[in-house]
Design a protein around this motif. Structure first.
Motif, PDB file in Angstrom:
ATOM      1  N   ARG A 177       3.460   1.471 -10.293  1.00 30.04           N
ATOM      2  CA  ARG A 177       3.139   2.039 -11.617  1.00 30.04           C
ATOM      3  C   ARG A 177       4.398   2.191 -12.467  1.00 30.04           C
ATOM      4  O   ARG A 177       4.393   1.925 -13.663  1.00 30.04           O
ATOM      5  CB  ARG A 177       2.420   3.380 -11.453  1.00 30.04           C
ATOM      6  CG  ARG A 177       0.993   3.219 -10.946  1.00 30.04           C
ATOM      7  CD  ARG A 177       0.230   4.528 -10.954  1.00 30.04           C
ATOM      8  NE  ARG A 177       0.691   5.441  -9.921  1.00 30.04           N
ATOM      9  CZ  ARG A 177       0.287   5.407  -8.645  1.00 30.04           C
ATOM     10  NH1 ARG A 177      -0.579   4.505  -8.249  1.00 30.04           N
ATOM     11  NH2 ARG A 177       0.735   6.285  -7.780  1.00 30.04           N
ATOM     12  N   GLU A 212       0.807  -1.219   0.000  1.00 32.55           N
ATOM     13  CA  GLU A 212       0.000   0.000   0.000  1.00 32.55           C
ATOM     14  C   GLU A 212       0.841   1.271   0.000  1.00 32.55           C
ATOM     15  O   GLU A 212       0.384   2.311  -0.459  1.00 32.55           O
ATOM     16  CB  GLU A 212      -0.977   0.005   1.181  1.00 32.55           C
ATOM     17  CG  GLU A 212      -0.345  -0.043   2.553  1.00 32.55           C
ATOM     18  CD  GLU A 212       0.120  -1.433   2.987  1.00 32.55           C
ATOM     19  OE1 GLU A 212       0.874  -1.490   3.971  1.00 32.55           O
ATOM     20  OE2 GLU A 212      -0.232  -2.433   2.359  1.00 32.55           O
ATOM     21  N   GLN A 256       2.668   2.316  -4.200  1.00 30.80           N
ATOM     22  CA  GLN A 256       1.830   2.343  -5.393  1.00 30.80           C
ATOM     23  C   GLN A 256       2.488   3.076  -6.558  1.00 30.80           C
ATOM     24  O   GLN A 256       2.380   2.652  -7.699  1.00 30.80           O
ATOM     25  CB  GLN A 256       0.457   2.939  -5.071  1.00 30.80           C
ATOM     26  CG  GLN A 256      -0.353   2.060  -4.132  1.00 30.80           C
ATOM     27  CD  GLN A 256      -0.494   0.658  -4.689  1.00 30.80           C
ATOM     28  OE1 GLN A 256      -1.210   0.439  -5.645  1.00 30.80           O
ATOM     29  NE2 GLN A 256       0.213  -0.303  -4.094  1.00 30.80           N
ATOM     30  N   GLU A 257       3.186   4.172  -6.278  1.00 35.97           N
ATOM     31  CA  GLU A 257       3.886   4.882  -7.357  1.00 35.97           C
ATOM     32  C   GLU A 257       4.977   3.993  -7.938  1.00 35.97           C
ATOM     33  O   GLU A 257       5.161   3.923  -9.151  1.00 35.97           O
ATOM     34  CB  GLU A 257       4.484   6.192  -6.836  1.00 35.97           C
ATOM     35  CG  GLU A 257       5.269   6.963  -7.893  1.00 35.97           C
ATOM     36  CD  GLU A 257       4.438   7.421  -9.077  1.00 35.97           C
ATOM     37  OE1 GLU A 257       5.022   7.614 -10.161  1.00 35.97           O
ATOM     38  OE2 GLU A 257       3.213   7.583  -8.937  1.00 35.97           O
ATOM     39  N   LEU A 280       0.548  -3.596  -6.838  1.00 35.68           N
ATOM     40  CA  LEU A 280      -0.642  -2.793  -7.129  1.00 35.68           C
ATOM     41  C   LEU A 280      -1.801  -3.228  -6.244  1.00 35.68           C
ATOM     42  O   LEU A 280      -2.179  -4.389  -6.211  1.00 35.68           O
ATOM     43  CB  LEU A 280      -1.031  -2.907  -8.601  1.00 35.68           C
ATOM     44  CG  LEU A 280      -0.185  -2.068  -9.545  1.00 35.68           C
ATOM     45  CD1 LEU A 280      -0.519  -2.394 -10.984  1.00 35.68           C
ATOM     46  CD2 LEU A 280      -0.365  -0.587  -9.278  1.00 35.68           C
TER      47      LEU A 280
END
Length: 81
Positions: free
Chosen positions: A34, A27, A30-31, A59
């Motif tokens: 991506r 959690e 997340q960046e 993710l």
């Protein structure tokens, strides 16, 4: 990466080993997830595979809030809870 003489096999091995730490708290990464997904799209071979697997593991897909659906369903005429 090729122009900078990066050994892609060593980078993939490092990424796989270090990625285990990130997977412990997806959690907050997340960046990173991506960006790993983007790396997987452009990197070749093993590096792409490792980046893709880590991105998929990191993710976090938010779960739907069923409480809203439940509450609105209870407000329907003829619904007895």
């Amino acid at each position: 990466m090729i122009s900078r003489n990066v050994n892609q096999q060593l980078l993939a091995a490092w990424l796989q080993e270090f990625g285990q730490r990130w997977l412990a708290q997806p959690e907050v990464h997340q960046e990173l997830a991506r960006r790993l997904r983007r790396l997987a799209e452009v990197a070749p071979g093993e590096l792409a595979r490792v980046a893709r697997e880590l991105a998929e593991g990191l993710l976090v897909v938010p779960e739907p809030d069923n409480s809203v659906i439940t509450e609105s369903a209870l407000e329907q005429p003829g619904c007895h809870a």
